[in-house]
Design a protein around this motif. Sequence first.
Motif, mmCIF file in Angstrom:
data_model
loop_
_atom_site.group_PDB
_atom_site.id
_atom_site.type_symbol
_atom_site.label_atom_id
_atom_site.label_comp_id
_atom_site.label_asym_id
_atom_site.label_seq_id
_atom_site.Cartn_x
_atom_site.Cartn_y
_atom_site.Cartn_z
ATOM 1 N N ARG A 143 -18.189 105.881 -46.595
ATOM 2 C CA ARG A 143 -18.770 104.863 -45.724
ATOM 3 C C ARG A 143 -17.900 103.612 -45.713
ATOM 4 N NH1 ARG A 143 -24.386 101.439 -46.563
ATOM 5 N NH2 ARG A 143 -24.359 100.421 -44.514
ATOM 6 N N PHE A 144 -17.499 103.187 -46.913
ATOM 7 C CA PHE A 144 -16.594 102.051 -47.082
ATOM 8 C C PHE A 144 -15.342 102.543 -47.795
ATOM 9 C CE2 PHE A 144 -20.859 100.003 -47.274
ATOM 10 C CZ PHE A 144 -20.750 99.204 -46.141
ATOM 11 N N PHE A 145 -14.286 101.754 -47.757
ATOM 12 C CA PHE A 145 -13.104 102.120 -48.527
ATOM 13 C C PHE A 145 -13.440 102.188 -50.015
ATOM 14 C CE2 PHE A 145 -10.952 100.763 -44.654
ATOM 15 C CZ PHE A 145 -9.904 101.669 -44.576
ATOM 16 N N GLY A 146 -14.402 101.387 -50.445
ATOM 17 C CA GLY A 146 -14.828 101.410 -51.837
ATOM 18 C C GLY A 146 -15.819 102.520 -52.148
ATOM 19 N N GLY A 147 -16.126 103.383 -51.194
ATOM 20 C CA GLY A 147 -17.100 104.451 -51.385
ATOM 21 C C GLY A 147 -18.406 104.093 -50.708
ATOM 22 N N GLU A 148 -19.471 104.038 -51.486
ATOM 23 C CA GLU A 148 -20.775 103.638 -50.948
ATOM 24 C C GLU A 148 -20.987 102.132 -51.037
ATOM 25 O OE1 GLU A 148 -23.173 105.381 -49.254
ATOM 26 O OE2 GLU A 148 -21.471 106.772 -49.183
ATOM 27 N N THR A 149 -20.100 101.452 -51.729
ATOM 28 C CA THR A 149 -20.203 99.996 -51.845
ATOM 29 C C THR A 149 -18.889 99.353 -51.410
ATOM 30 O OG1 THR A 149 -19.497 100.062 -54.173
ATOM 31 C CG2 THR A 149 -21.872 100.105 -53.730
ATOM 32 N N ILE A 150 -18.971 98.094 -51.049
ATOM 33 C CA ILE A 150 -17.791 97.356 -50.601
ATOM 34 C C ILE A 150 -16.843 97.106 -51.771
ATOM 35 C CG2 ILE A 150 -17.076 95.041 -49.850
ATOM 36 C CD1 ILE A 150 -19.417 95.063 -47.935
ATOM 37 N N GLY A 151 -15.546 97.316 -51.516
ATOM 38 C CA GLY A 151 -14.534 97.104 -52.541
ATOM 39 C C GLY A 151 -13.374 96.274 -52.028
ATOM 40 N N PHE A 152 -12.252 96.380 -52.718
ATOM 41 C CA PHE A 152 -11.079 95.543 -52.481
ATOM 42 C C PHE A 152 -10.557 95.669 -51.051
ATOM 43 C CE2 PHE A 152 -6.462 94.667 -52.898
ATOM 44 C CZ PHE A 152 -6.521 93.411 -53.484
ATOM 45 N N VAL A 153 -10.391 96.905 -50.576
ATOM 46 C CA VAL A 153 -9.826 97.106 -49.232
ATOM 47 C C VAL A 153 -10.797 96.603 -48.159
ATOM 48 C CG1 VAL A 153 -8.819 98.775 -47.630
ATOM 49 C CG2 VAL A 153 -8.554 99.106 -50.093
ATOM 50 N N ASP A 154 -12.078 96.819 -48.374
ATOM 51 C CA ASP A 154 -13.069 96.338 -47.408
ATOM 52 C C ASP A 154 -13.002 94.823 -47.259
ATOM 53 O OD1 ASP A 154 -14.641 98.968 -47.056
ATOM 54 O OD2 ASP A 154 -14.610 98.686 -49.224
ATOM 55 N N ILE A 155 -12.931 94.125 -48.397
ATOM 56 C CA ILE A 155 -12.839 92.665 -48.365
ATOM 57 C C ILE A 155 -11.519 92.229 -47.736
ATOM 58 C CG2 ILE A 155 -12.628 90.605 -49.814
ATOM 59 C CD1 ILE A 155 -15.470 91.586 -49.695
ATOM 60 N N ALA A 156 -10.435 92.939 -48.078
ATOM 61 C CA ALA A 156 -9.119 92.547 -47.579
ATOM 62 C C ALA A 156 -8.975 92.772 -46.079
ATOM 63 C CB ALA A 156 -8.028 93.319 -48.331
ATOM 64 N N ALA A 157 -9.548 93.874 -45.568
ATOM 65 C CA ALA A 157 -9.298 94.264 -44.172
ATOM 66 C C ALA A 157 -10.502 94.115 -43.256
ATOM 67 C CB ALA A 157 -8.811 95.719 -44.133
ATOM 68 N N GLY A 158 -11.660 93.760 -43.809
ATOM 69 C CA GLY A 158 -12.882 93.745 -43.013
ATOM 70 C C GLY A 158 -12.865 92.811 -41.817
ATOM 71 N N TRP A 159 -12.064 91.753 -41.913
ATOM 72 C CA TRP A 159 -12.025 90.793 -40.805
ATOM 73 C C TRP A 159 -11.289 91.341 -39.582
ATOM 74 C CZ3 TRP A 159 -7.368 89.101 -38.866
ATOM 75 C CH2 TRP A 159 -6.226 89.370 -39.639
ATOM 76 N N ILE A 160 -10.433 92.368 -39.788
ATOM 77 C CA ILE A 160 -9.583 92.829 -38.691
ATOM 78 C C ILE A 160 -10.417 93.345 -37.522
ATOM 79 C CG2 ILE A 160 -7.808 94.488 -38.013
ATOM 80 C CD1 ILE A 160 -6.726 94.359 -40.869
ATOM 81 N N GLY A 161 -11.527 94.028 -37.838
ATOM 82 C CA GLY A 161 -12.366 94.552 -36.765
ATOM 83 C C GLY A 161 -12.909 93.465 -35.863
ATOM 84 N N CYS A 162 -13.376 92.390 -36.471
ATOM 85 C CA CYS A 162 -13.909 91.268 -35.698
ATOM 86 C C CYS A 162 -12.829 90.651 -34.822
ATOM 87 C CB CYS A 162 -14.497 90.231 -36.659
ATOM 88 S SG CYS A 162 -15.043 88.722 -35.849
#
Length: 223
Positions: A143-162
């Motif tokens: 679901r997330f790069f961190g698995g079922e919870t938000i992790g390093f890659v999600d925090i690092a790249a999450g803004w790109i979608g917006c």
Amino acid sequence: MAEESVKLLGYWGSPFALRVKWALKLKGIQYHYVEEDLPNKSPMLLQYNPVYKKIPVLVHDDKPLAESLVILEYIDEEWKQNPLLPIDPYERAKARFWAKFADDKCVPPVMAAFSKKGEEQERAAKEARENLKTLESGLEGKRFFGGETIGFVDIAAGWIGCWARMTGEIIGINLIDAETMPLLDAWFQDFLEVPFIKECMPPQDKLLEHNKEFHKILTAAST
């Protein structure tokens, strides 16, 4: 942790400051936020980041750190609760790889598509889509790069979608869609619906207007 011992120097419209806010929020760390006027850099910013003179800068116990990925790793090392990086060394290495891939291979063409015109813009958009598709492969089965919870890659790249969607709205070029990148598209939607992520996001109408003006400045400079 008293907020007086942690300061973040940032700018409300900066995605790189935003991801530091997300990491601090995930860790439950109180901090004092200092809004910078980027055209008129404060003495504090020049003191704490004399080399690059850029935001974001995290100051912990009067010790400054610059560059947002470095800051994210420091936050994860300093405050152990709600870890961003996996414990397994191989998984940690993969997380660092994807975060750097997003910064080095996805952000530049997205920004180029936003700021260029004509053939240059078309080439940048093509490269952005190709590299975002590669980034998507890191989500296989998760679901997330961190698995079922938000992790390093999600925090690092999450803004790109917006920002990619906002780029599409401003320049009329769609960089991410559910048909060609279903995993990435679903990830962006899930990520931006997480309460503490939404809480830190700048107002979308203000951000859109800001980026419209920024786009005018960039395209005028390129002609």
